[in-house]
Design an enzyme around this catalytic site. Structure first.
Site, PDB file in Angstrom:
ATOM      1  N   ASP A   1       0.851  -1.195   0.000  1.00 19.49           N
ATOM      2  CA  ASP A   1       0.000   0.000   0.000  1.00 19.49           C
ATOM      3  C   ASP A   1       0.887   1.245   0.000  1.00 19.49           C
ATOM      4  OD1 ASP A   1      -1.766   2.072   0.518  1.00 19.49           O
ATOM      5  OD2 ASP A   1      -2.952   0.893   1.943  1.00 19.49           O
TER       6      ASP A   1
ATOM      7  N   ASN B   1       5.199   8.882 -10.146  1.00 17.45           N
ATOM      8  CA  ASN B   1       4.098   8.792  -9.173  1.00 17.45           C
ATOM      9  C   ASN B   1       2.798   8.724  -9.962  1.00 17.45           C
ATOM     10  OD1 ASN B   1       5.317   9.154  -6.419  1.00 17.45           O
ATOM     11  ND2 ASN B   1       6.176  10.955  -7.433  1.00 17.45           N
TER      12      ASN B   1
ATOM     13  N   SER C   1      -3.964  15.313 -13.430  1.00 13.21           N
ATOM     14  CA  SER C   1      -5.260  15.212 -14.111  1.00 13.21           C
ATOM     15  C   SER C   1      -5.655  16.612 -14.583  1.00 13.21           C
ATOM     16  CB  SER C   1      -6.317  14.705 -13.129  1.00 13.21           C
ATOM     17  OG  SER C   1      -7.610  14.899 -13.653  1.00 13.21           O
TER      18      SER C   1
ATOM     19  N   TYR D   1     -10.961  14.711  -4.925  1.00  9.65           N
ATOM     20  CA  TYR D   1      -9.998  14.357  -5.976  1.00  9.65           C
ATOM     21  C   TYR D   1      -9.365  15.625  -6.562  1.00  9.65           C
ATOM     22  CZ  TYR D   1      -8.191  12.161 -10.262  1.00  9.65           C
ATOM     23  OH  TYR D   1      -7.382  11.713 -11.291  1.00  9.65           O
TER      24      TYR D   1
ATOM     25  N   ALA E   1      -9.107  18.546  -5.184  1.00 13.30           N
ATOM     26  CA  ALA E   1      -8.254  19.189  -4.173  1.00 13.30           C
ATOM     27  C   ALA E   1      -6.893  18.503  -4.092  1.00 13.30           C
ATOM     28  CB  ALA E   1      -8.949  19.162  -2.815  1.00 13.30           C
TER      29      ALA E   1
ATOM     30  N   LYS F   1      -5.379  16.724  -6.419  1.00 12.80           N
ATOM     31  CA  LYS F   1      -4.601  16.930  -7.647  1.00 12.80           C
ATOM     32  C   LYS F   1      -4.127  18.391  -7.768  1.00 12.80           C
ATOM     33  CE  LYS F   1      -4.719  12.722  -9.544  1.00 12.80           C
ATOM     34  NZ  LYS F   1      -3.510  11.888  -9.705  1.00 12.80           N
TER      35      LYS F   1
END
Ligand SMILES: NC(=O)c1ccc[n+]([C@@H]2O[C@H](COP(=O)([O-])OP(=O)(O)OC[C@H]3O[C@@H](n4cnc5c(N)ncnc54)[C@H](OP(=O)(O)O)[C@@H]3O)[C@@H](O)[C@H]2O)c1
Length: 277
Positions: free
Chosen positions: A79, A105, A158, A171, A173, A175
């Site tokens: 993880d 990443n 993204s 999501y 926030a 990115k």
């Protein structure tokens, strides 16, 4: 050397394409989607790659998929939100490959649904995986990257890290945070010669929407059109090769970000009307 000589040397360095042959790469999120194709392409290009994700059987399949020539792919399942696992990844690269040249990443998770209906855990999980895992893995890798060959940090961000939409607040926030962090880091690492490259795909066909966090089953994303994970992976590696700074991949993604720059209020109106998930 004269200032002109230095300038020409700098220009040559910037223009020279990065090759992956013999590069030591650490790649997260390799068990599906974009990461799967990134791993395959990197091995094909002659890199040595440490890959990770939680699903170990998928990483095993990845190794078998192309015969793993000359042990070019080392799988370390776990993880990425776990500090110990991140340490193990960097240790593996250093012990088995002798160092690190590139960190990609890519691992990420999403969620759909309005913020006021969501649990605090959803926000925490998305930040742990999409932001803290990438930043803290990079922190651990940095001492080795600084001694690496044509070193680079690549972030799979993204279009939603450039312009937020309703129904994906956590999501967006995470990115956005990743993009802000990357902008600072890029300048901090310039003297050390470590590139920081941020690539922003639009909606991509992958398992992303099947593994949404704390999201009502069957919730569909309001996005229109999609790219293949394979083409996104090729573009990510292209951005690394060409030493791009920041790349928005699709024409629709570029138009979306451009429209936000020139007419944010118009986009607000369109999004609040058509993009509620
Ligand atoms: N799909 C899209 O529409 C889209 C659009 C723009 C940007 N992106 C970004 O592209 C990147 C790749 O996504 P994708 O589309 O290829 O989705 P995907 O097929 O769902 O791949 C996500 C990868 O991340 C890994 N991952 C997730 N949580 C993890 C954790 N806690 N620890 C370790 N690994 C973890 C998954 O592996 P395990 O489940 O095996 O752990 C998987 O390998 C993400 O950063 C995403 O935000 C995607």
């Amino acid at each position: 050397m004269s200032w002109l000589g230095e300038w020409v040397l700098t220009l040559e360095c910037v223009m020279a394409k990065r090759s992956f042959a013999g590069k030591r790469v650490l790649l997260t999120g390799a068990s599906s989607g974009i990461g799967w194709y990134l791993a395959s392409e990197l091995v094909r290009a002659g890199a040595f790659v440490v890959v990770t994700s939680r699903r170990s059987e998928r990483l095993q399949q990845l190794r078998l998929a192309f015969g793993n020539p000359r042990k070019r792919l080392i799988a370390v399942p776990g993880d990425i939100a776990d500090h110990e696992h991140r340490c193990a990844l960097v240790d593996t690269a250093v012990e088995q490959l002798g160092g690190l040249d590139v960190v990609i990443n890519n691992a990420g998770v999403g969620a759909i649904g309005s913020f006021d209906q969501a649990t605090p855990e959803r926000l925490r999980t998305l930040f742990e995986v999409d932001f803290f895992a990438a930043t803290e893995l990079t922190r651990l890798a940095l001492p080795y990257l600084k001694r690496g060959n044509e070193p680079a940090i690549c972030l799979v961000n993204s279009v939603l890290g450039h312009r937020a939409v309703p129904g994906k607040s956590e999501y967006c926030a995470a990115k956005f945070a990743l993009r802000g962090w990357a902008e600072s880091l890029r300048l901090e690492l310039r003297p050390a010669g470590v590139d920081v490259i941020s690539v922003s795909p639009s909606t991509t066909r992958s398992e992303f929407f099947e593994s949404l966090v704390d999201t009502v089953r069957g919730t569909k994303s309001a996005s229109v059109g999609s790219q293949s994970a394979e083409s996104v992976a090729k573009n990510v590696l292209g951005a690394l090769r060409k030493r791009k700074r920041e790349l928005i991949l699709s024409p629709a993604g570029k138009a979306f970000v451009w429209l936000n720059r020139i007419a944010p209020q118009l986009l607000d109106r369109l999004l609040s009307r058509y993009a509620i998930s």
